[in-house]
Design a protein around this motif. Structure first.
Motif, PDB file in Angstrom:
ATOM      1  N   GLN A 154     -36.335  26.608  -0.004  1.00 47.70           N
ATOM      2  CA  GLN A 154     -37.266  25.964  -0.920  1.00 47.70           C
ATOM      3  C   GLN A 154     -37.021  26.403  -2.353  1.00 47.70           C
ATOM      4  O   GLN A 154     -36.511  27.507  -2.611  1.00 47.70           O
ATOM      5  CB  GLN A 154     -38.708  26.269  -0.525  1.00 47.70           C
ATOM      6  CG  GLN A 154     -39.022  27.750  -0.421  1.00 47.70           C
ATOM      7  CD  GLN A 154     -40.378  27.999   0.209  1.00 47.70           C
ATOM      8  OE1 GLN A 154     -41.392  28.016  -0.472  1.00 47.70           O
ATOM      9  NE2 GLN A 154     -40.381  28.165   1.524  1.00 47.70           N
ATOM     10  N   THR A 155     -37.379  25.531  -3.266  1.00 50.71           N
ATOM     11  CA  THR A 155     -37.258  25.834  -4.688  1.00 50.71           C
ATOM     12  C   THR A 155     -38.579  25.489  -5.376  1.00 50.71           C
ATOM     13  O   THR A 155     -39.284  24.554  -4.977  1.00 50.71           O
ATOM     14  CB  THR A 155     -36.131  25.029  -5.347  1.00 50.71           C
ATOM     15  OG1 THR A 155     -36.435  23.635  -5.285  1.00 50.71           O
ATOM     16  CG2 THR A 155     -34.802  25.291  -4.657  1.00 50.71           C
ATOM     17  N   LYS A 156     -38.877  26.260  -6.407  1.00 50.03           N
ATOM     18  CA  LYS A 156     -40.046  25.991  -7.238  1.00 50.03           C
ATOM     19  C   LYS A 156     -39.658  26.261  -8.686  1.00 50.03           C
ATOM     20  O   LYS A 156     -38.847  27.140  -8.970  1.00 50.03           O
ATOM     21  CB  LYS A 156     -41.230  26.887  -6.848  1.00 50.03           C
ATOM     22  CG  LYS A 156     -41.704  26.738  -5.417  1.00 50.03           C
ATOM     23  CD  LYS A 156     -42.809  27.741  -5.110  1.00 50.03           C
ATOM     24  CE  LYS A 156     -43.226  27.693  -3.644  1.00 50.03           C
ATOM     25  NZ  LYS A 156     -44.241  28.733  -3.328  1.00 50.03           N
ATOM     26  N   ALA A 157     -40.247  25.517  -9.586  1.00 50.44           N
ATOM     27  CA  ALA A 157     -40.018  25.771 -11.000  1.00 50.44           C
ATOM     28  C   ALA A 157     -41.209  25.266 -11.793  1.00 50.44           C
ATOM     29  O   ALA A 157     -41.832  24.262 -11.421  1.00 50.44           O
ATOM     30  CB  ALA A 157     -38.735  25.087 -11.481  1.00 50.44           C
ATOM     31  N   GLU A 158     -41.524  25.968 -12.868  1.00 51.87           N
ATOM     32  CA  GLU A 158     -42.565  25.501 -13.771  1.00 51.87           C
ATOM     33  C   GLU A 158     -42.266  25.988 -15.175  1.00 51.87           C
ATOM     34  O   GLU A 158     -41.687  27.058 -15.372  1.00 51.87           O
ATOM     35  CB  GLU A 158     -43.947  25.973 -13.325  1.00 51.87           C
ATOM     36  CG  GLU A 158     -44.158  27.469 -13.355  1.00 51.87           C
ATOM     37  CD  GLU A 158     -45.554  27.861 -12.895  1.00 51.87           C
ATOM     38  OE1 GLU A 158     -45.985  27.357 -11.833  1.00 51.87           O
ATOM     39  OE2 GLU A 158     -46.199  28.662 -13.591  1.00 51.87           O
ATOM     40  N   ILE A 159     -42.617  25.164 -16.136  1.00 57.29           N
ATOM     41  CA  ILE A 159     -42.486  25.529 -17.537  1.00 57.29           C
ATOM     42  C   ILE A 159     -43.840  25.304 -18.185  1.00 57.29           C
ATOM     43  O   ILE A 159     -44.374  24.189 -18.152  1.00 57.29           O
ATOM     44  CB  ILE A 159     -41.417  24.690 -18.256  1.00 57.29           C
ATOM     45  CG1 ILE A 159     -40.058  24.846 -17.571  1.00 57.29           C
ATOM     46  CG2 ILE A 159     -41.312  25.104 -19.723  1.00 57.29           C
ATOM     47  CD1 ILE A 159     -38.990  23.908 -18.117  1.00 57.29           C
ATOM     48  N   ALA A 160     -44.401  26.361 -18.743  1.00 60.95           N
ATOM     49  CA  ALA A 160     -45.689  26.277 -19.416  1.00 60.95           C
ATOM     50  C   ALA A 160     -45.466  26.237 -20.919  1.00 60.95           C
ATOM     51  O   ALA A 160     -44.802  27.113 -21.477  1.00 60.95           O
ATOM     52  CB  ALA A 160     -46.561  27.470 -19.037  1.00 60.95           C
ATOM     53  N   GLY A 161     -46.011  25.199 -21.549  1.00 58.98           N
ATOM     54  CA  GLY A 161     -45.959  25.096 -22.994  1.00 58.98           C
ATOM     55  C   GLY A 161     -47.325  25.327 -23.595  1.00 58.98           C
ATOM     56  O   GLY A 161     -48.311  25.558 -22.879  1.00 58.98           O
ATOM     57  N   ASN A 162     -47.421  25.235 -24.897  1.00 61.65           N
ATOM     58  CA  ASN A 162     -48.722  25.469 -25.537  1.00 61.65           C
ATOM     59  C   ASN A 162     -49.648  24.264 -25.443  1.00 61.65           C
ATOM     60  O   ASN A 162     -50.802  24.330 -25.875  1.00 61.65           O
ATOM     61  CB  ASN A 162     -48.528  25.877 -27.008  1.00 61.65           C
ATOM     62  CG  ASN A 162     -47.806  24.817 -27.821  1.00 61.65           C
ATOM     63  OD1 ASN A 162     -47.253  23.876 -27.272  1.00 61.65           O
ATOM     64  ND2 ASN A 162     -47.809  24.984 -29.133  1.00 61.65           N
ATOM     65  N   GLU A 163     -49.155  23.165 -24.817  1.00 64.85           N
ATOM     66  CA  GLU A 163     -50.002  21.991 -24.643  1.00 64.85           C
ATOM     67  C   GLU A 163     -50.068  21.508 -23.196  1.00 64.85           C
ATOM     68  O   GLU A 163     -50.684  20.482 -22.911  1.00 64.85           O
ATOM     69  CB  GLU A 163     -49.506  20.850 -25.536  1.00 64.85           C
ATOM     70  CG  GLU A 163     -49.583  21.154 -27.021  1.00 64.85           C
ATOM     71  CD  GLU A 163     -49.051  20.017 -27.870  1.00 64.85           C
ATOM     72  OE1 GLU A 163     -48.764  18.935 -27.299  1.00 64.85           O
ATOM     73  OE2 GLU A 163     -48.910  20.195 -29.092  1.00 64.85           O
ATOM     74  N   GLY A 164     -49.422  22.212 -22.284  1.00 64.52           N
ATOM     75  CA  GLY A 164     -49.450  21.784 -20.898  1.00 64.52           C
ATOM     76  C   GLY A 164     -48.405  22.494 -20.071  1.00 64.52           C
ATOM     77  O   GLY A 164     -47.716  23.395 -20.547  1.00 64.52           O
TER      78      GLY A 164
END
Length: 335
Positions: free
Chosen positions: A230-240
């Motif tokens: 399995q793979t997971k990824a997330e990128i958090a920005g200052n607007e979402g």
């Protein structure tokens, strides 16, 4: 365009099967030291089977070769192919040492052939859309990212994966996918810090990247996980935040920061999973790049930089200290 495949294991079979169905491409040979593997793939694709690269070079006509042999052999056969005037599509990692990667790039340039490296994550729709979401400003400026890639230990069936000198371990072989993706998406890395726990059943690594932009990413890779790959990824920005999870059927989601004008803070981008294999997209793109002379989405220099990040993580594991880039080649030759 005539193409041959060296290495008839898992990825070699993938490459050959795609070429056999590709328009304007003729698969003219498949090769493996294990002749049964070559014969089996020959029956599937209709291409002649060869026992050695030298035999295939002498008897088969081809313009391009896919190199899908174990990582420690990438340099040897890339150099042989380049000197024979063949374009090279090499599986990742490009090599195990920076000096080897540099020699491969230089040899291809000197012999007038192209070198492509299979960082296939750049062709996975969810990851492409994650980058696009950031590039289009949908989540603002990137601040923090997380990426995870976990599965069973390949060394349980192919012993060379458990030999660090032949595979580079979980960081060079598996995590390098996410290291390349994050550099592609977030820009150049300035500092790397890594942790690694390794025994005969488990190879687990956790690496933190500091980017020139100020963003930070935590990257996890695990060989020895008892569940499904399995793979997971997330990128958090200052607007979402944008999130992908391979265990979800419609995995890419963008969650926006709340605003008065939005009725819902949660947006799902529909994706048609598996309609066209990312490997098919990748190989078609590489072939088109050769035919048109255009630059590829992932270059040999990108592959070099991904390896540099992986080796920096290993240096950090070994020294217990954060490593600043660029990485000194004196370490890379001993990694």
């Amino acid at each position: 365009m005539k193409v041959a495949v060296l290495g008839c294991g898992g990825l070699g079979r993938v490459h050959a099967s795609i070429y056999a169905k590709m328009k304007d491409v003729e698969l003219t040979g498949v090769c493996d030291l294990q002749l049964q593997l070559a014969h089996d793939l020959s029956e599937i694709t209709g291409a002649p089977a060869y026992l050695s690269f030298e035999q295939m070079l002498e008897q088969a006509e081809f313009d391009v070769i896919s190199i899908a042999v174990p990582s420690f052999l990438h340099k040897e056969y890339t150099l042989k192919a380049a000197k024979a005037g063949k374009h090279v599509i090499c599986e990742k990692p490009i090599a195990l040492h920076l000096e080897d990667a540099e020699e491969m790039i230089r040899c291809c340039e000197e012999n007038g052939v192209r070198l492509f490296v299979g960082h296939v994550v750049r062709f996975f729709p969810d990851y492409v859309n994650m980058k696009r979401s950031l590039d289009e400003g949908k989540i603002g400026k990137a601040c923090v990212a997380h990426a995870s890639r976990i599965g069973s230990h390949p060394g349980d069936t192919k012993a060379w994966f458990k030999d660090f000198d032949k595979s580079g371990g979980v960081i060079v072989d598996l995590m390098i996918h996410d290291l390349d993706f994050l550099r592609w998406t977030l820009g150049e890395v300035t500092t790397v810090y890594g942790l690694n726990h390794c025994n005969d059943q488990l190879d687990y690594a956790l690496v933190t990247l500091q980017f020139a932009s100020g963003a930070v990413a935590n990257v996890e890779a695990n060989w020895g996980f008892p569940g499904p790959f399995q793979t997971k990824a997330e990128i958090a920005g200052n607007e979402g935040i944008v999130i992908a999870n391979s265990l979800n059927s419609s995995s890419l989601k963008i969650q926006k920061a709340p605003s008065a004008s939005e009725a819902s803070a949660f947006v799902t981008i529909p994706e048609s999973p598996g309609f066209q294999s990312p490997y098919e997209l990748e190989l078609q793109h590489f072939i088109t790049s050769i035919l048109t002379g255009s630059e590829a989405i992932v270059t040999a220099r990108d592959a070099y930089k991904a390896l540099e990040l992986a080796l920096a993580a290993i240096e950090s594991v070994q020294t217990g200290k954060a490593v600043h880039l660029p990485l000194s080649k004196s370490f890379s030759s001993n990694a």
